[in-house]
Write an enzyme that holds these catalytic residues in place. Structure first.
Site, PDB file in Angstrom:
ATOM      1  N   THR A 355     -19.698  18.807 -18.168  1.00 36.18           N
ATOM      2  CA  THR A 355     -20.468  18.162 -17.114  1.00 36.18           C
ATOM      3  C   THR A 355     -21.794  18.900 -17.020  1.00 36.18           C
ATOM      4  OG1 THR A 355     -18.377  17.765 -15.967  1.00 36.18           O
ATOM      5  CG2 THR A 355     -20.339  17.477 -14.659  1.00 36.18           C
ATOM      6  N   GLY A 436     -15.358  20.515 -13.959  1.00 35.26           N
ATOM      7  CA  GLY A 436     -14.045  20.197 -13.416  1.00 35.26           C
ATOM      8  C   GLY A 436     -13.835  20.789 -12.035  1.00 35.26           C
TER       9      GLY A 436
END
Length: 534
Positions: A355, A436
């Site tokens: 991410t 996460g």
């Protein structure tokens, strides 16, 4: 100073700063940075992904959320994989199948939301032309990006039991291999130049036709034909009908600051809950990094994760008791249990995915904290388009009738928490991170480090960090052995990394005006990029 941009990619941070210098606002800079991040980290984020964006508009004194989460395709059925699932990975909670169906390939893909989300954001708050904000990313894709240690580690970091390694992921489709393998047939190495001309042409089409070109135009037609021909669950209607969601942020408080973060299925409620639990303890009276400090923070993390595992879901499909989770009453309940020694920890934990994040603040006080992602990328590239798709299907529960079970149109839960702290109605601290559920712990500690321990943003994202979801405390190598011994004596299981900057601890990013001066900090655990626009 015109503003500050912080993100993990130095070249993307520079793009954002250049937009500020040209007279753009924080919203323009965030958009340009995000598009550049897609090119510079094409397995971390991209057009085929999703995200959550938190903004503060100084002229009106208002803040809001734009959530553009991936949603399951309309061909998904809740029980379709139940009998074939081999369990879940012990260190990430990903669903396991012999054929990797939820991890790589077309069956792992959910309906992308990033173009629609960024398009809505631009229409609402952008001041510069859409095409001008995409132009720097197009130029970078054509010129070629320098492969950084952060990008190279994405491919090497996939290896874990039950999960395909980076080379297997890239080779999942012939087009992904053609675009993202070195011409010599190997992975790109640190220092190599990777050119992405197909991605550049796709971005040019998006720049010319607007975000609807991706979801409803000829580009969307190409995407849908490819997905349909290869067994994806996403239909042409799913792509065309996709709508990002606008909402107010969740609101809590900590030490006299108003805390605003994202609603479910994001984890803002979990972060607010952690802060409000810790408000019952005087952390500033403790030595930073001491056993008592780590003990309290870990227990607050673990307690909030008990509630996250029990209650968090997509509000469209599940009853999520958000008001209870962010209530002072719930925080007091957990604080009392921690004080009395009753709290014993939770039962689940899930480390990071791939991410990225960006924070921007300008001189007028406009602010953005945005997290966007591909999951860990499906290894799927539509011929000629150059970008990867998400693999968000792996985070659904393949067992029906659970809060995070798969269903058509449903978003899966996420650890993303783009957060702002406000004083007297104005943002004074922006924080967020990729990675996460470790996002939550990294963001939490960055806030604590500034507010309770008086650290600068650089210090706040650099000092030793921990992560806990209830089963044990994960620490970096820089936590002293004497502290580890004390923590174990307190009843904790402690897992100490061999790395001083453990990559899985997530890469926190912070901008602060506390103390009167705008300053930024980018986490050194990744390819740290922080730029001041003068």
């Amino acid at each position: 100073m015109k503003g500050v941009v912080v993100c993990p990619q130095p070249r993307a941070a520079e793009v954002g700063a250049e937009i500020l210098e040209k007279g753009g606002n924080a919203f323009d800079a965030a958009l340009a940075t995000a598009f550049s991040q897609m090119v510079n980290d094409p397995f971390m984020c991209g057009l085929g992904g999703m995200g959550t964006l938190h903004y503060f508009h100084a002229a009106t004194g208002t803040s809001g959320m734009i959530d553009f989460y991936n949603r399951a395709g309309s061909k998904v059925r809740p029980d379709m994989w139940e009998k074939d699932c081999k369990g879940r990975t012990p260190i990430s909670g990903y669903s396991l199948f012999d054929d990797f169906r939820s991890e790589i390939g077309y069956t792992a893909v959910m309906t992308p939301g990033t173009p629609a989300g960024l398009g809505l954001f631009h229409a609402k708050l952008g001041s510069m032309p859409w095409a001008d904000l995409i132009a720097p990313a197009i130029a970078q894709a054509n010129e070629g990006i320098l492969v950084t240690p952060n990008l190279a580690s994405v491919w090497s970091g996939y290896a874990q039991p039950g999960i395909p390694d980076g080379l297997t992921r890239i080779r999942k489709t012939a087009e992904c291999a053609r675009v993202y393998l070195h011409p010599e047939g190997r992975l790109f190495k640190v220092g190599d130049v990777m050119r992405l001309p197909d991605y550049a042409r796709t971005l040019e089409r998006l720049a010319k036709g607007g975000w609807r070109e991706f979801h409803q135009g000829a580009l969307g037609d190409e995407i849908a034909r490819d997905l349909q021909a290869n067994g994806a669950f996403v239909t042409r209607e799913d792509l065309a009908d996709y709508q990002p969601e606008e909402s107010a942020p969740l609101v809590g408080s900590y030490r006299g600051y108003e805390v605003r973060s994202n609603p479910p299925p994001g984890s803002g409620a979990t972060l607010i809950e952690m802060l409000q639990i810790l408000e019952h303890f005087d952390l500033s009276a403790l030595d930073h990094g001491s056993a008592r400090h780590i003990d309290l923070v870990a227990r607050a993390m673990g307690a909030a994760h008990v509630d996250r595992n029990a209650y968090l879901g997509d509000p469209r499909f599940a009853d999520v008791p958000t008001d209870m989770l962010i209530s002072k009453k719930r925080a007091a309940y957990w604080a009392d249990r921690i004080k009395s020694g009753q709290y014993a920890g939770g039962q689940e934990e899930a480390p990071p995915g791939c991410t990225t994040h960006v924070c921007v603040m300008d001189a007028e006080g406009n602010a953005v904290s945005m997290t966007h992602t591909l999951g860990t990328a499906a290894g799927v590239v539509t011929p000629g388009l150059g970008f990867n798709y998400n693999n968000s299907m792996k985070l659904f529960d393949p067992v029906p009738n659970k809060k995070n079970s798969m269903a058509p149109g449903k978003a899966r839960t996420t650890g993303m928490v783009p957060t702002m702290l406000l004083k007297d109605g104005k943002p004074v601290l922006l924080a967020g991170a990729p990675g996460g559920s470790v996002i939550i712990s990294a963001t939490l500690q960055s806030i604590l480090n500034v507010v309770d321990f008086g650290m600068s943003p650089v210090e706040a994202v650099t000092v030793p960090r921990i992560h806990c979801e209830g089963l044990g405390i994960h620490t970096e190598a820089t936590v002293p052995r004497s502290v580890i011994k004390e923590l174990r004596a307190l009843g904790h299981t402690v897992h100490q990394s061999a790395h001083s900057f453990e990559p899985s601890m997530s890469r926190a990013h912070v901008i602060s005006t506390i103390g009167g001066r705008m300053r930024g900090g980018a986490d050194p655990r990744g390819g740290a990029g922080v730029v001041y626009a003068r």
